[in-house]
Design a protein around this motif. Structure first.
Motif, PDB file in Angstrom:
ATOM      1  N   UNK A   1      -4.994   3.802   5.650  1.00 51.97           N
ATOM      2  CA  UNK A   1      -4.531   5.015   4.953  1.00 51.97           C
ATOM      3  C   UNK A   1      -3.041   5.264   5.130  1.00 51.97           C
ATOM      4  N   UNK A   2      -2.431   5.814   4.079  1.00 51.90           N
ATOM      5  CA  UNK A   2      -1.019   6.175   4.109  1.00 51.90           C
ATOM      6  C   UNK A   2      -0.863   7.525   3.420  1.00 51.90           C
ATOM      7  N   UNK A   3      -0.038   8.376   3.982  1.00 52.94           N
ATOM      8  CA  UNK A   3       0.196   9.705   3.408  1.00 52.94           C
ATOM      9  C   UNK A   3       1.487  10.251   3.995  1.00 52.94           C
ATOM     10  N   UNK A   4       2.052  11.195   3.273  1.00 55.16           N
ATOM     11  CA  UNK A   4       3.222  11.883   3.815  1.00 55.16           C
ATOM     12  C   UNK A   4       2.762  12.902   4.848  1.00 55.16           C
ATOM     13  N   UNK A   5       3.551  13.122   5.910  1.00 52.11           N
ATOM     14  CA  UNK A   5       3.120  14.039   6.964  1.00 52.11           C
ATOM     15  C   UNK A   5       2.837  15.443   6.425  1.00 52.11           C
ATOM     16  N   UNK A   6       1.728  16.013   6.873  1.00 56.96           N
ATOM     17  CA  UNK A   6       1.403  17.397   6.530  1.00 56.96           C
ATOM     18  C   UNK A   6       2.283  18.339   7.330  1.00 56.96           C
ATOM     19  N   UNK A   7       2.812  19.361   6.658  1.00 58.86           N
ATOM     20  CA  UNK A   7       3.680  20.312   7.361  1.00 58.86           C
ATOM     21  C   UNK A   7       2.917  21.031   8.469  1.00 58.86           C
ATOM     22  N   UNK A   8       1.646  21.308   8.240  1.00 60.08           N
ATOM     23  CA  UNK A   8       0.863  21.985   9.280  1.00 60.08           C
ATOM     24  C   UNK A   8       0.673  21.078  10.496  1.00 60.08           C
ATOM     25  N   UNK A   9       0.448  19.777  10.246  1.00 61.74           N
ATOM     26  CA  UNK A   9       0.309  18.845  11.367  1.00 61.74           C
ATOM     27  C   UNK A   9       1.607  18.735  12.158  1.00 61.74           C
ATOM     28  N   UNK A  10       2.723  18.695  11.438  1.00 64.72           N
ATOM     29  CA  UNK A  10       4.021  18.626  12.110  1.00 64.72           C
ATOM     30  C   UNK A  10       4.258  19.885  12.931  1.00 64.72           C
ATOM     31  N   UNK A  11       3.919  21.047  12.343  1.00 61.11           N
ATOM     32  CA  UNK A  11       4.118  22.308  13.054  1.00 61.11           C
ATOM     33  C   UNK A  11       3.219  22.380  14.284  1.00 61.11           C
ATOM     34  N   UNK A  12       1.995  21.875  14.159  1.00 60.13           N
ATOM     35  CA  UNK A  12       1.086  21.855  15.310  1.00 60.13           C
ATOM     36  C   UNK A  12       1.653  20.972  16.418  1.00 60.13           C
ATOM     37  N   UNK A  13       2.202  19.825  16.040  1.00 64.32           N
ATOM     38  CA  UNK A  13       2.812  18.934  17.029  1.00 64.32           C
ATOM     39  C   UNK A  13       3.997  19.612  17.709  1.00 64.32           C
ATOM     40  N   UNK A  14       4.791  20.336  16.920  1.00 65.14           N
ATOM     41  CA  UNK A  14       5.939  21.032  17.499  1.00 65.14           C
ATOM     42  C   UNK A  14       5.500  22.112  18.487  1.00 65.14           C
ATOM     43  N   UNK A  15       4.433  22.812  18.147  1.00 65.27           N
ATOM     44  CA  UNK A  15       3.962  23.870  19.048  1.00 65.27           C
ATOM     45  C   UNK A  15       3.443  23.283  20.355  1.00 65.27           C
ATOM     46  N   UNK A  16       2.748  22.141  20.276  1.00 66.58           N
ATOM     47  CA  UNK A  16       2.269  21.487  21.497  1.00 66.58           C
ATOM     48  C   UNK A  16       3.430  20.962  22.336  1.00 66.58           C
TER      49      UNK A  16
ATOM     50  N   UNK B   1       0.837  -1.216   0.000  1.00 70.21           N
ATOM     51  CA  UNK B   1       0.000   0.000   0.000  1.00 70.21           C
ATOM     52  C   UNK B   1       0.863   1.254   0.000  1.00 70.21           C
ATOM     53  N   UNK B   2       1.912   1.253   0.798  1.00 67.60           N
ATOM     54  CA  UNK B   2       2.775   2.425   0.871  1.00 67.60           C
ATOM     55  C   UNK B   2       3.489   2.676  -0.451  1.00 67.60           C
ATOM     56  N   UNK B   3       3.996   1.617  -1.071  1.00 63.97           N
ATOM     57  CA  UNK B   3       4.735   1.791  -2.315  1.00 63.97           C
ATOM     58  C   UNK B   3       3.847   2.344  -3.428  1.00 63.97           C
ATOM     59  N   UNK B   4       2.583   1.911  -3.463  1.00 65.69           N
ATOM     60  CA  UNK B   4       1.673   2.425  -4.478  1.00 65.69           C
ATOM     61  C   UNK B   4       1.239   3.860  -4.184  1.00 65.69           C
ATOM     62  N   UNK B   5       1.219   4.232  -2.893  1.00 62.78           N
ATOM     63  CA  UNK B   5       0.735   5.566  -2.532  1.00 62.78           C
ATOM     64  C   UNK B   5       1.826   6.623  -2.571  1.00 62.78           C
TER      65      UNK B   5
END
Length: 642
Positions: free
Chosen positions: A274-289, A117-121
């Motif tokens: 589901x598989x996806x590359x991390x969203x920059x906004x999600x990463x930034x939100x995690x960093x702020x928390x 799944x990851x390789x196809x996505x």
């Protein structure tokens, strides 16, 4: 295309004689040059996991063989132990052997499905142009061994067991490549893993279509409903973990009742995760928390930060990280312990040597895999169908093709499905083990001879990928007399200094020189290097690579996700499109391709320059680069670097 002017202001560094870009009136500290090899702990982590998994599999196989030959009765008795699971009238009865093969191995196939799944996505199979060569080679590697098996086994009554020879054992493949493979095996490893994914898909399809005896419609319908529910579980705001677990058990039970081999439930479930590359906004939100928790440490902020970090990574990748060690270090060795108990004595070996089944398996795995994979790639190369990456020569493909003859886990799995006679099963297992040993020995010998006949002193001396104006970031006229290629890292202080030298070279040589930037992010030393390279590639999609490159070098201390979005906004980019491109597989693949090129040329420190296609050794101040450009230009073969 004109060269981007270097950031200002600039100062002259007294020790190196280079033009150094500074971000403020006070020069920044220049760290010591990183060592040319990664720290020992990181190299052990990178190679040791694959080696340890393969070693445990090998140890479990040896224990099973020794145990079966010391006391086959006790071996059969232990794995024939009956297990009863359930309450009152709702009970499932398994032998311990069947429980391992039908239940525990479902987790193994689940992890295979996650990787597919990851390789196809977001991986190597996202686009046909990238996947064509390994996919076609894998298909040939499935077909040729099966045909060879049938040709040899015809008349034995076991022709239907051709599925035994179709699959390469990925765990052994990766571990063996780490042990006996060539120097800088990155691109070969990616190529072989891509083939292994297609190989696994083919093997799973064959198990479902060929080795399923009967189908029950009602349980299949229930399994379909369960799989539909699993698909929609991603939309739950909470409680997804327990929901996935309960639905997965229901689907597995439905597959078991339907007649389809229950391990395939693991694959079906994994393909819906589901598989996806991390969203920059999600990463930034995690960093702020995380920053909030650091300032006010309490359990509430700790939970919020932990949940945010976890949710920024796709469920697929979280499950792979969680289950991969369990599969490699426990499940696959346990499967080997339960299935590799081959009885070996003079009489059995004599029967095996005389059996067409034994030689059909050996020929299918060793010769069939090599002929199918190497032959198809050689044919594609002759007819110019597809292309191999730099450093991925036919010689290395030949070694990888030999290594692909290691068939173990799925081969032994299909032996149990395809052959009913216990004596013939034993001969087939002897064939699988013999073929795997021969394939490993031949590949190890081949790689050893190949590396000796390819002196390492020549590795990386010349640019492996010619400059391509349609692909590369080129500044200067295409017909320029000189070509300067830099492999660099946006977080590297030495690359920061080198931009001044490059600017001076361009100023003095004008249209006589073209400059090319390629990525070589040293992630072991610069944690934001890959993200910065991908951000620059995302900016390139809107025609702003040079501007983004300058902004990264002008402020190396601030390269967090929020900084990338801020730069995009300041440069007038469509920020929504920029964020979308940051998460695309194509952008990640573009950076990965450059990094694999760098590895194939044994680039372990940046900046590394190539002048007119030849690796530059020595200082990289402007005067040295110009002298090197002028001295190598007359001897450069026409078109070698263009």
């Amino acid at each position: 295309m004109n060269a981007p002017p270097p950031p200002s202001p600039t100062t002259q560094h007294p020790d190196f004689g280079l033009t150094v870009i500074t971000r403020s009136p006070n020069p920044t500290r220049i760290d010591n040059e990183p060592p040319r090899r990664a720290p020992l702990s990181e190299r052990i982590q990178a190679m040791g996991q694959s080696r340890l998994g393969a070693l445990l599999l090998l140890i479990a196989t040896a224990i099973a063989i020794i145990w079966a030959n010391i006391s086959y009765a006790s071996y059969e008795q232990v794995w024939g132990t009956h297990l009863v699971i359930g309450v009152e009238d709702l009970q499932l009865s398994f032998t311990l052997h069947a429980f391992v093969n039908d239940a525990i191995m479902a987790v193994f196939f689940f992890t295979v499905g996650l990787e597919v799944r990851r390789e196809f996505a977001i991986g190597e199979l996202t686009t046909w142009s990238r996947a064509m060569v390994p996919v076609l080679a894998a298909l040939a590697g499935l077909a040729v061994p099966a045909l060879l098996f049938v040709a040899i086994a015809v008349g034995t009554g076991a022709e239907d067991a051709w599925g035994v020879v179709i699959s390469t054992d990925t765990a052994f493949l990766v571990g063996a490549l780490a042990l006996v493979g060539p120097r800088a095996p990155g691109r070969l490893r990616v190529f072989l893993l891509t083939m292994a994914i297609v190989d696994d898909i083919g093997a799973l399809a064959i198990i479902a279509l060929v080795y399923t005896d009967s189908l029950q419609v009602l349980p299949l319908a229930l399994a379909a409903l369960g799989l539909t529910a699993i698909f929609f579980t991603r939309y739950l705001s909470s409680g997804r973990g327990p929901t996935y677990a309960i639905l997965s058990i229901i689907v597995w039970l439905a597959f078991l009742a339907s007649g389809v081999h229950p391990t395939l439930a693991g694959v079906a479930i994994a393909l819906l995760v589901p598989v996806y590359r991390p969203s920059r906004r999600d990463v930034e939100h995690a960093l702020s928390l995380t920053q909030t928790f650091r300032q006010s440490p309490n359990s509430r902020y700790a939970r919020a930060a932990a949940n945010s970090l976890r949710e920024s990574i796709s469920i697929n990748e979280r499950l792979q990280s969680a289950y991969a060690p369990i599969v490699a270090y426990a499940i696959v060795p346990l499967f080997a312990l339960a299935n590799a108990g081959v009885r070996i004595n003079g009489e059995i070996l004599s029967d095996a040597v005389r059996s067409p089944i034994m030689w059909a398996i050996v020929a299918g795995l060793v010769a069939g895999k090599f002929i199918g994979i190497f032959g198809s790639i050689w044919t594609m190369k002759v007819f110019r169908v597809g292309s191999l990456g730099p450093g991925l020569t036919l010689r290395r493909i030949a070694g990888g093709s030999l290594l692909s003859g290691i068939g173990f886990t799925i081969s032994l799995f299909i032996v149990d499905l395809a052959i009913a006679d216990p004596e013939l099963q034993n001969i087939a297992r002897v064939g699988v083990l013999t073929a795997s040993i021969i394939a490993f020995a031949l590949s190890a010998l081949f790689f050893r001879i190949s590396e000796r006949t390819s002196p390492t002193s020549e590795a990386g001396h010349r640019l492996v990928r010619p400059v391509d104006p349609t692909r590369d970031h080129v500044y200067g006229p295409e017909n320029a007399r000189y070509t300067l290629v830099e492999y660099g890292d946006f977080q590297c202080e030495f690359c920061l200094k080198a931009t001044g030298a490059v600017g001076e070279v361009q100023k003095r040589l004008g249209n006589d020189v073209r400059y090319v930037w390629r990525h070589a992010p040293l992630a072991s030393y610069h944690p934001n290097a890959i993200a910065a390279a991908e951000a620059a590639e995302a900016a390139h999609r809107q025609g702003k690579f040079g501007e983004f490159m300058r902004s990264l070098f002008a402020d190396q201390a601030n390269q967090q996700p929020a900084d990338m979005l801020r730069r995009a906004d300041e440069l007038g980019l469509d920020v929504g499109q920029f964020e979308s491109d940051l998460s695309s597989a194509e952008v990640a693949a573009r950076v990965r391709d450059d990094a694999l090129d760098a590895e194939s040329m044994e680039i372990s420190a940046v900046p590394t320059f190539f002048v007119n296609g030849v690796r530059h050794v020595g200082p990289f101040d402007a005067a040295s680069l110009i002298r090197s450009l002028e001295s190598t230009a007359p001897s450069t073969p026409k078109g070698a670097d263009r």
